[in-house]
Design a protein around this motif. Structure first.
Motif, PDB file in Angstrom:
ATOM      1  N   LEU A 175       0.962  -1.263  -0.094  1.00 42.99           N
ATOM      2  CA  LEU A 175       0.075   0.075  -0.069  1.00 42.99           C
ATOM      3  C   LEU A 175       0.778   1.479  -0.019  1.00 42.99           C
ATOM      4  N   SER A 176       0.334   2.097  -0.709  1.00 43.78           N
ATOM      5  CA  SER A 176       1.253   3.557  -0.704  1.00 43.78           C
ATOM      6  C   SER A 176       0.781   4.303   0.710  1.00 43.78           C
TER       7      SER A 176
ATOM      8  N   HIS B 167      -3.110   5.352   4.966  1.00 47.76           N
ATOM      9  CA  HIS B 167      -3.615   6.340   5.789  1.00 47.76           C
ATOM     10  C   HIS B 167      -5.230   6.314   5.742  1.00 47.76           C
ATOM     11  N   ALA B 168      -5.710   5.940   4.334  1.00 46.56           N
ATOM     12  CA  ALA B 168      -7.167   5.785   4.422  1.00 46.56           C
ATOM     13  C   ALA B 168      -7.416   4.405   5.106  1.00 46.56           C
TER      14      ALA B 168
ATOM     15  N   ALA C 228       6.400  14.932  13.912  1.00 46.27           N
ATOM     16  CA  ALA C 228       6.386  16.046  12.961  1.00 46.27           C
ATOM     17  C   ALA C 228       5.874  15.614  11.722  1.00 46.27           C
ATOM     18  N   LEU C 229       6.191  14.302  11.359  1.00 46.15           N
ATOM     19  CA  LEU C 229       5.931  13.783  10.120  1.00 46.15           C
ATOM     20  C   LEU C 229       4.498  13.522   9.848  1.00 46.15           C
ATOM     21  N   ARG C 230       3.841  13.156  11.057  1.00 42.30           N
ATOM     22  CA  ARG C 230       2.374  12.932  10.970  1.00 42.30           C
ATOM     23  C   ARG C 230       1.646  14.329  10.741  1.00 42.30           C
TER      24      ARG C 230
ATOM     25  N   ALA D 121       2.668  10.871   4.974  1.00 42.19           N
ATOM     26  CA  ALA D 121       3.690  10.690   5.851  1.00 42.19           C
ATOM     27  C   ALA D 121       4.087   9.220   5.549  1.00 42.19           C
ATOM     28  N   PRO D 122       5.305   8.967   5.438  1.00 41.17           N
ATOM     29  CA  PRO D 122       5.659   7.452   5.135  1.00 41.17           C
ATOM     30  C   PRO D 122       5.115   6.592   6.308  1.00 41.17           C
TER      31      PRO D 122
END
Length: 413
Positions: A32-33, A38-39, A111-113, A120-121
């Motif tokens: 998954l990307s 995220h979804a 911070a990435l989130r 965000a990876p």
């Protein structure tokens, strides 16, 4: 070297959203990307489940419990079925000092989130201290082909940050990146390198290995540790460099399309962190300053690091001509270019405010005043921060809220 065990939550994320143990890029099933994960994670949360629960589900149960389609359920089932191979791979990486960190882990950089959201990876691979990813730092980036003055400037910034207990965040590429990171390490400071080169090869290099062992250097990548350098990956990793820092400095940029320029423009458009550019008179740097970045003194001795970190996030100045029905209105100023975003905001806010007598969306304001959507969003968010309007949720609409003496207050829900 820092190594981390991988939790059950982390296993589920790594299986679903990384290529570890998949058998290479030609695998019949793709992980998954970031946006797909995220979804899915939101659907898992809404179903009152945790990622680890997926490890014990078949496709049918996934479809029923988390309300996903049959294709995604089958794909997830295949991805999650390689738990044994993943365990072997994680153990192998750990033996050479490489850890696996997922969005399900507490030590994943907040911070990435916060800044990248759905982009965000889901999985990070790295070597070195994980807490360095969340430490205060300055991103220093620039062209690979830079003159001696640019290299010295980058190195001096690295040394200055080390003296002030701030980390340097960069890409680790030759040129500006390496000079800044080298300057920090030279003074006993900390550097974070967001790499697109093969992490497995980098951790075997003597200089890197020693700096990692001395807990001065952390290398991190969102790509498989065995992945070779790829230009597309280099462009995608730039956002991580900005999002992991508190402010960013561009030492040297080309006027033509380049990774440095693209990353800087993306930061200006997204408003992640304040962007500063060395004001050395070169066309590429001047163009970024005209686009909204803050000019930085050409001498590092005149740079105040604290002021760089405390500045507001920069925004791209790109205002389209107003629609025909508004051109005749004397209240709409014609702004062609102005690097001072502070001045621009106070100039245009009264105009925007007149159109917020009733709740309006960001798109409404952008269309009505002929602004780029990203510019309208940046100014409306600025108004939120300064307490000059209020915003509702679902749908998101902004409206002025009069307080005493004509002042306005904005409360962000």
């Amino acid at each position: 070297m820092t190594t981390l065990p991988i939790s059950a939550e982390g296993q589920a994320v790594a299986l679903a959203a990384s290529s570890l143990a998949l058998g290479g890029p030609r695998s019949s099933v793709k992980p998954l990307s970031a946006t797909e994960w995220h979804a899915l994670s939101r659907q898992i949360h809404h179903a009152d489940l945790r990622p680890r629960n997926l490890l014990h589900m078949g496709p049918e149960e996934m479809r029923e419990r988390i309300d996903i389609g049959p294709d995604l359920a089958d794909r997830l089932s295949m991805l999650l079925s390689r738990g044994g191979q993943l365990a072997v791979e994680v153990e192998r990486l750990s033996s050479v000092g490489i850890w696996v960190l997922t969005r399900a882990d507490d030590s994943y950089p907040a911070a990435l989130r916060r800044r990248l959201g759905a982009q965000a990876p889901p999985v990070l691979f790295g070597a070195g201290r994980t807490d360095a990813l969340s430490a205060p730092g300055l991103a220093v980036v620039g062209s690979r082909n830079v003159d001696d003055a640019g290299l010295e400037y980058a190195g001096a910034l690295g040394r200055l940050c080390a003296e002030q207990s701030l980390s340097i965040v960069s890409g680790g590429a030759r040129g500006v990146d390496s000079a800044a990171m080298g300057g920090a390490l030279e003074r006993g400071g900390v550097a974070v390198g967001v790499t697109v080169d093969s992490l497995e090869k980098l951790v075997r290099k003597r200089d890197y290995r020693m700096s990692i062992a001395e807990e001065q250097l952390t290398l991190v990548t969102p790509f498989d540790p065995a992945t070779r350098w790829y230009a597309g990956n280099a462009m995608r990793r730039n956002r991580l460099i900005y999002a992991l820092a508190q402010a960013a400095v561009v030492v040297a940029s080309s006027i033509e399309r380049s990774g440095t320029r693209a990353g800087a423009i993306e930061d200006l458009e997204s408003g992640w962190v304040p962007l500063h550019v060395r004001d050395d008179g070169t066309p590429g740097n001047l163009d970024l300053i005209r686009s909204g970045a803050s000019p930085l003194p050409p001498l590092v001795s005149e740079v105040e690091i604290g002021e760089l970190l405390a500045a507001r996030p920069s925004v791209k100045v790109e205002i389209r001509p107003a629609p025909p029905e508004l051109k005749a209105a004397p209240e709409v100023p014609e702004i062609l270019a102005a690097p001072d975003s502070e001045e621009i905001f106070h100039l245009v806010w009264p105009i925007i405010a007149r159109h917020l007598d009733e709740p309006r969306t960001e798109r409404d304001i952008a269309r009505h005043l002929g602004l780029e959507p990203t510019q309208a969003r940046a100014w409306l968010h600025r108004a939120v921060e300064e307490g000059q309007a209020e915003v509702s949720d679902r749908p998101k609409r902004y409206v002025c809220r009069p307080v005493d003496a004509g002042q306005l207050r904005l409360i962000e829900s």
